[in-house]
Design an enzyme around this catalytic site. Structure first.
Site, mmCIF file in Angstrom:
data_model
loop_
_atom_site.group_PDB
_atom_site.id
_atom_site.type_symbol
_atom_site.label_atom_id
_atom_site.label_comp_id
_atom_site.label_asym_id
_atom_site.label_seq_id
_atom_site.Cartn_x
_atom_site.Cartn_y
_atom_site.Cartn_z
ATOM 1 N N GLU A 14 10.159 -3.810 0.126
ATOM 2 C CA GLU A 14 8.784 -4.011 0.582
ATOM 3 C C GLU A 14 7.917 -2.835 0.158
ATOM 4 O O GLU A 14 8.366 -1.682 0.168
ATOM 5 C CB GLU A 14 8.773 -4.164 2.109
ATOM 6 C CG GLU A 14 7.440 -4.506 2.708
ATOM 7 C CD GLU A 14 7.533 -4.830 4.207
ATOM 8 O OE1 GLU A 14 6.474 -4.819 4.850
ATOM 9 O OE2 GLU A 14 8.642 -5.079 4.701
ATOM 10 N N ASP B 283 4.037 -1.517 1.078
ATOM 11 C CA ASP B 283 3.025 -1.807 2.100
ATOM 12 C C ASP B 283 1.726 -1.045 1.944
ATOM 13 O O ASP B 283 1.733 0.182 1.797
ATOM 14 C CB ASP B 283 3.549 -1.399 3.491
ATOM 15 C CG ASP B 283 4.533 -2.368 4.082
ATOM 16 O OD1 ASP B 283 4.619 -3.491 3.594
ATOM 17 O OD2 ASP B 283 5.214 -1.986 5.046
ATOM 18 N N GLU C 41 -1.180 -1.014 4.859
ATOM 19 C CA GLU C 41 -1.618 -1.493 6.166
ATOM 20 C C GLU C 41 -2.818 -0.659 6.605
ATOM 21 O O GLU C 41 -2.817 0.567 6.472
ATOM 22 C CB GLU C 41 -0.496 -1.405 7.199
ATOM 23 C CG GLU C 41 0.643 -2.370 6.909
ATOM 24 C CD GLU C 41 1.746 -2.332 7.954
ATOM 25 O OE1 GLU C 41 2.169 -3.412 8.407
ATOM 26 O OE2 GLU C 41 2.181 -1.226 8.318
#
Length: 289
Positions: free
Chosen positions: A104, A106, A108
């Site tokens: 993953e 990311d 955010e």
């Protein structure tokens, strides 16, 4: 998507068969590029596919994912984040593989009280393990207009960009025993959700649900990437000059821009958090390659 409290590299060959050439996904048409996956109507594709909005209200957030899976690429998305009092909300834009041992990458965006800055939270997971958080303030208001957030993922490194300026690099250091995401295809995901148990001041500031609905806007998704389908990549083993992202490194100018962001806007770096890692910092933090 992960929820957390505060607390010259080698180019590897693919281990699979290649066909055809690099694929560029349809740029900027959400009707062609994505599927809305949750939210019961809170996610909307507008303007003939040129705009996608996600909403969060008292009952639920919303999200979408790319139709294609990818194994390496340069991914751009323009976002305009939730304005005003966004405390407790998280707008996420990330790449993720399926399964219990997932990879993953990311972005955010952690909301805050009106007048206080957003925090950009970045993380890299390999084989289901993250704990590689770096967080940044922004040098602009991300709610006033659209800005471009990009992920470069190639065999040599992962680079996070904002408006073309690198903010973080995660190098492929597999030769030193540090896992790197290179075998599992990922989809692009985006979501808007309530995370007031951790997102703002470590969970001390809660979401003011009287301000709902909260809305984040997306446009101009562009994936210059290797599309992965039925175990086969769309990429060839001989990238052309049109696909510079596949072997792209950070030149001296980009290195200076990266250093500027990290010196002036980084607010958390797992690589300096000795209290979190009393037995020693992760190996990638001390490796000088």
């Amino acid at each position: 998507m992960a929820c957390y409290s505060y607390s010259s590299h080698p180019i590897f060959l693919f281990s699979f068969i290649f066909t055809s050439s690099f694929i560029v996904a349809n740029a900027g048409n959400f009707n062609k590029d994505v599927d809305i996956t949750w939210g019961d109507g809170r996610a909307k594709i507008l303007n003939k596919g040129k705009l996608l909005t996600l909403s969060l209200d008292k009952a639920s957030g919303s999200g979408f994912q790319s139709k294609n899976e990818f194994l390496y690429g340069k991914f751009d998305m323009q976002l305009k984040l939730v304005p005003n009092n966004s405390a407790g909300t998280v707008t996420a834009y990330y790449l993720k593989s399926p399964g219990a041992s997932w990879d993953e990458i990311d972005f955010e965006f952690l909301g805050n009280l009106s007048g206080n800055p957003y925090i950009v939270h970045t993380n890299v997971y390999t084989q289901g393990k993250g704990d590689r958080e770096q967080q940044f303030y922004l040098w602009f208001d991300p709610t006033a207009d659209f800005h471009t957030y990009s992920i470069l993922w190639n065999p040599g490194h992962i680079v996070f960009y904002i408006d073309g300026r690198p903010i973080r690099e995660f190098k492929n250091l597999e030769s030193f025993g540090i896992p790197y995401p290179k075998k599992k295809s990922m989809r692009m995901y985006a979501s808007l959700w309530n995370a007031d148990d951790w997102a703002t001041r470590g969970g001390l500031t809660k979401t003011d649900r009287s301000q709902a609905p909260f809305t984040a806007s997306f446009r101009n998704f562009n994936a210059k990437a290797c599309v992965w389908s039925i175990g086969i990549s769309s990429c060839s083993s001989n990238p052309t000059t049109k696909n510079t992202w596949f072997s792209q490194e950070l030149d001296s100018s980009s290195q200076r821009k990266l250093k500027w962001v990290q010196q002036n806007y980084m607010v958390y770096n797992y690589c300096t958090d000795t209290s979190r890692f009393p037995q020693g910092l992760p190996q990638e933090c001390t490796n000088k390659n």
